[in-house]
Design a protein around this motif. Structure first.
Motif, mmCIF file in Angstrom:
data_model
loop_
_atom_site.group_PDB
_atom_site.id
_atom_site.type_symbol
_atom_site.label_atom_id
_atom_site.label_comp_id
_atom_site.label_asym_id
_atom_site.label_seq_id
_atom_site.Cartn_x
_atom_site.Cartn_y
_atom_site.Cartn_z
ATOM 1 N N ARG A 164 0.830 -1.214 0.000
ATOM 2 C CA ARG A 164 0.000 0.000 0.000
ATOM 3 C C ARG A 164 0.861 1.258 0.000
ATOM 4 N NH1 ARG A 164 -2.970 1.930 5.281
ATOM 5 N NH2 ARG A 164 -0.946 2.928 5.457
ATOM 6 N N GLU A 187 1.078 4.098 -2.935
ATOM 7 C CA GLU A 187 0.785 5.500 -2.654
ATOM 8 C C GLU A 187 1.979 6.399 -2.967
ATOM 9 O OE1 GLU A 187 -0.514 5.447 1.390
ATOM 10 O OE2 GLU A 187 -2.533 4.716 0.893
ATOM 11 N N GLY A 215 -0.585 6.228 -6.596
ATOM 12 C CA GLY A 215 -1.730 5.364 -6.838
ATOM 13 C C GLY A 215 -2.471 5.026 -5.564
ATOM 14 N N THR A 216 -3.427 4.123 -5.676
ATOM 15 C CA THR A 216 -4.223 3.679 -4.528
ATOM 16 C C THR A 216 -4.358 2.159 -4.548
ATOM 17 O OG1 THR A 216 -6.301 3.903 -5.756
ATOM 18 C CG2 THR A 216 -5.566 5.814 -4.472
ATOM 19 N N SER A 227 -6.966 -0.978 -3.153
ATOM 20 C CA SER A 227 -8.268 -1.298 -2.573
ATOM 21 C C SER A 227 -8.489 -2.809 -2.628
ATOM 22 C CB SER A 227 -9.393 -0.581 -3.334
ATOM 23 O OG SER A 227 -9.399 -0.973 -4.701
ATOM 24 N N PHE A 258 -4.882 -2.149 -7.576
ATOM 25 C CA PHE A 258 -4.089 -0.939 -7.347
ATOM 26 C C PHE A 258 -3.942 -0.178 -8.660
ATOM 27 C CE2 PHE A 258 -0.799 -4.029 -8.432
ATOM 28 C CZ PHE A 258 0.104 -3.314 -9.214
ATOM 29 N N THR A 259 -3.839 1.133 -8.531
ATOM 30 C CA THR A 259 -3.720 1.999 -9.704
ATOM 31 C C THR A 259 -2.330 2.624 -9.753
ATOM 32 O OG1 THR A 259 -4.554 3.932 -8.519
ATOM 33 C CG2 THR A 259 -6.175 2.527 -9.651
#
Length: 227
Positions: free
Chosen positions: A196, A200, A204-205, A207, A220-221
């Protein structure tokens, strides 16, 4: 007799010292395991080979824990830097699929990947991105029983590319989902937390969605770049 107190170690230095001390015996274990595999100490029985595989597997797990602990210390102290470059999503998924293909097959798990056509490149650090995939795929393999499957996917978004790791494991209870990426959650290892933070750090993120009895998907992006 008087004693002089030693200066306190920073958290980062403490982690580095622990990592060094653990890696030394771990290297010795790996070395002797290779000698046994090569038949240096004589031919192994089928059961002995099975036990040796367990030793090597657990050694690799410890090595991963060491890397995660060190990276977590670096992230906490802001020492982590990223060497970003343009990377092709389909190639990334293909490489990760190849890297875990033998492990998945040995566990009776089908591993495949699907990338949407004409995806833009992503801007990321290839080594850290590999670490993100390693942590998420390893987590999926642990959750997926023999006969199950894991699918790696990539799809376009608004100025980004979304990567998904989906498994057919038992799923995660709804009350655990909000705490899953929390470093204070005792049932969660550092792998997901580090993934994570690395995501970040790339902008990105991360979930997760899950359904008990059906499976789990981590998505994840990453920012998209130009081809």
């Amino acid at each position: 007799m008087t004693t002089t107190p030693l200066p306190p170690l920073s958290r980062d230095l403490m982690y580095r010292a622990i990592v060094h001390e653990i890696r030394t015996p771990l290297t010795i274990i790996a070395g002797f395991s290779e000698l046994l595999e090569d038949g240096t100490a004589g031919e192994l029985t089928t059961r002995q080979k099975l036990y040796l595989e367990q030793i090597r597997g657990r050694s690799e797990d410890i090595e991963l824990l060491i890397r995660n602990a060190l990276d977590y210390a670096r992230l906490q102290n802001g020492y982590l830097t990223l060497a970003r470059e343009a990377l092709t999503p389909a190639f990334l998924l293909s490489r990760q699929s190849e890297a875990f293909e033998a492990i998945a097959a040995a566990r009776g798990v089908d591993l495949s990947f699907r990338a949407a056509p004409k995806l833009p490149d992503v801007i990321a650090d290839p080594r850290r991105l590999g670490q993100i995939f390693d942590n998420l795929i390893t987590n999926a393999l642990k959750a997926t029983p023999p006969g199950g499957s894991i699918v790696l996917g990539a799809s376009p978004g608004a100025g980004e590319v979304a990567f998904a790791i989906s498994d057919t494991g038992p799923g995660i209870a709804p009350d655990r989902l909000p705490r899953l990426l929390d470093p204070d959650e005792p049932e969660t290892g550092l792998g997901l937390v580090i993934a994570r933070h690395l995501i970040e750090a790339h902008g990105g993120t991360l979930s997760v969605v899950s359904e008990c009895g059906t499976g789990t998907t981590f998505t994840f992006t990453l920012p998209a770049g130009r081809r």
